[in-house]
Design an enzyme around this catalytic site. Sequence first.
Site, PDB file in Angstrom:
ATOM      1  N   VAL A  87      30.124   0.016  12.232  1.00 23.85           N
ATOM      2  CA  VAL A  87      30.944  -0.714  13.224  1.00 23.85           C
ATOM      3  C   VAL A  87      30.009  -1.257  14.312  1.00 23.85           C
ATOM      4  CG1 VAL A  87      32.792  -0.534  14.929  1.00 23.85           C
ATOM      5  CG2 VAL A  87      32.948   0.745  12.778  1.00 23.85           C
ATOM      6  N   ASP A 109      37.566  10.288  15.267  1.00 24.17           N
ATOM      7  CA  ASP A 109      37.161   9.437  14.147  1.00 24.17           C
ATOM      8  C   ASP A 109      38.271   9.459  13.092  1.00 24.17           C
ATOM      9  OD1 ASP A 109      34.130   8.368  13.046  1.00 24.17           O
ATOM     10  OD2 ASP A 109      35.744   8.596  11.571  1.00 24.17           O
ATOM     11  N   HIS A 135      28.593   9.521  17.964  1.00 28.86           N
ATOM     12  CA  HIS A 135      29.396  10.515  17.245  1.00 28.86           C
ATOM     13  C   HIS A 135      29.158  11.890  17.885  1.00 28.86           C
ATOM     14  CE1 HIS A 135      30.081   8.042  13.472  1.00 28.86           C
ATOM     15  NE2 HIS A 135      29.024   7.411  13.963  1.00 28.86           N
ATOM     16  N   ASN A 148      24.067   5.767  15.418  1.00 28.66           N
ATOM     17  CA  ASN A 148      23.473   4.945  14.368  1.00 28.66           C
ATOM     18  C   ASN A 148      23.268   3.545  14.931  1.00 28.66           C
ATOM     19  OD1 ASN A 148      23.683   7.048  12.446  1.00 28.66           O
ATOM     20  ND2 ASN A 148      25.815   6.516  12.048  1.00 28.66           N
ATOM     21  N   HIS A 197      28.391   3.173  19.636  1.00 31.89           N
ATOM     22  CA  HIS A 197      29.210   4.384  19.678  1.00 31.89           C
ATOM     23  C   HIS A 197      28.359   5.603  19.402  1.00 31.89           C
ATOM     24  CE1 HIS A 197      29.373   2.703  15.590  1.00 31.89           C
ATOM     25  NE2 HIS A 197      29.378   3.956  15.158  1.00 31.89           N
TER      26      HIS A 197
HETATM   27  P1  AMP Z   1      28.950   4.209  12.095  1.00 34.63           P
HETATM   28  O1  AMP Z   1      28.604   4.366  10.641  1.00 34.63           O
HETATM   29  O2  AMP Z   1      28.026   4.963  12.992  1.00 34.63           O
HETATM   30  O3  AMP Z   1      29.115   2.750  12.482  1.00 34.63           O
HETATM   31  O4  AMP Z   1      30.364   4.908  12.266  1.00 34.63           O
HETATM   32  C1  AMP Z   1      31.565   4.221  12.421  1.00 34.63           C
HETATM   33  C2  AMP Z   1      32.654   5.256  12.471  1.00 34.63           C
HETATM   34  O5  AMP Z   1      33.829   4.648  12.928  1.00 34.63           O
HETATM   35  C3  AMP Z   1      32.988   5.903  11.113  1.00 34.63           C
HETATM   36  O6  AMP Z   1      32.800   7.309  11.195  1.00 34.63           O
HETATM   37  C4  AMP Z   1      34.449   5.512  10.890  1.00 34.63           C
HETATM   38  O7  AMP Z   1      35.185   6.536  10.239  1.00 34.63           O
HETATM   39  C5  AMP Z   1      34.921   5.265  12.297  1.00 34.63           C
HETATM   40  N1  AMP Z   1      36.062   4.369  12.420  1.00 34.63           N
HETATM   41  C6  AMP Z   1      36.190   3.133  11.870  1.00 34.63           C
HETATM   42  N2  AMP Z   1      37.373   2.595  12.225  1.00 34.63           N
HETATM   43  C7  AMP Z   1      37.997   3.495  13.019  1.00 34.63           C
HETATM   44  C8  AMP Z   1      39.246   3.522  13.696  1.00 34.63           C
HETATM   45  N3  AMP Z   1      40.112   2.499  13.636  1.00 34.63           N
HETATM   46  N4  AMP Z   1      39.575   4.623  14.427  1.00 34.63           N
HETATM   47  C9  AMP Z   1      38.706   5.667  14.495  1.00 34.63           C
HETATM   48  N5  AMP Z   1      37.517   5.693  13.878  1.00 34.63           N
HETATM   49  C10 AMP Z   1      37.153   4.628  13.141  1.00 34.63           C
END
Ligand code: AMP
Length: 113
Positions: free
Chosen positions: A95, A29, A101, A86, A99
């Site tokens: 995003v 991340d 975590h 999430n 995904h």
């Molecule tokens: P969520 O809130 O579950 O959608 O988490 C999205 C996660 O994606 C967050 O923890 C961000 O820090 C991570 N994230 C967003 N863009 C990138 C990226 N380019 N590379 C790695 N992690 C990312």
Amino acid sequence: MDCIFCQIVDCKIPSDIVYQDEEVIAFRDINPVAPAHLLIIPKKHIPSLTHLAEAETPLIGHMVKVANQLARKEGIAESGYRLVINSGEQGGQLVPHLHMHLLGGRRLSDAIG
Ligand code: AMP
């Protein structure tokens, strides 16, 4: 497709990839909230858990299997870790590409939500 995670899958933007196979990739991340913070994502664009077709449910088991393997590799299998997906706005998903975590390396909050 302007999905940022699809661009990571296609190597159009850089990321710290730690694992990949035919179905999933895992990378660090960019904004870690724990010493170990990896994201495991399907290569296929699935916007969220809500959009997961019934026939695609084995994918989640595969993501958990990969997460468990990565937890061992990160040295957090014994100390403990958390897997989080999430889904949707109120679920805290930022995003819109499914995904998981993998979080560990410190005592995580007892709070769930
Ligand atoms: P969520 O809130 O579950 O959608 O988490 C999205 C996660 O994606 C967050 O923890 C961000 O820090 C991570 N994230 C967003 N863009 C990138 C990226 N380019 N590379 C790695 N992690 C990312």
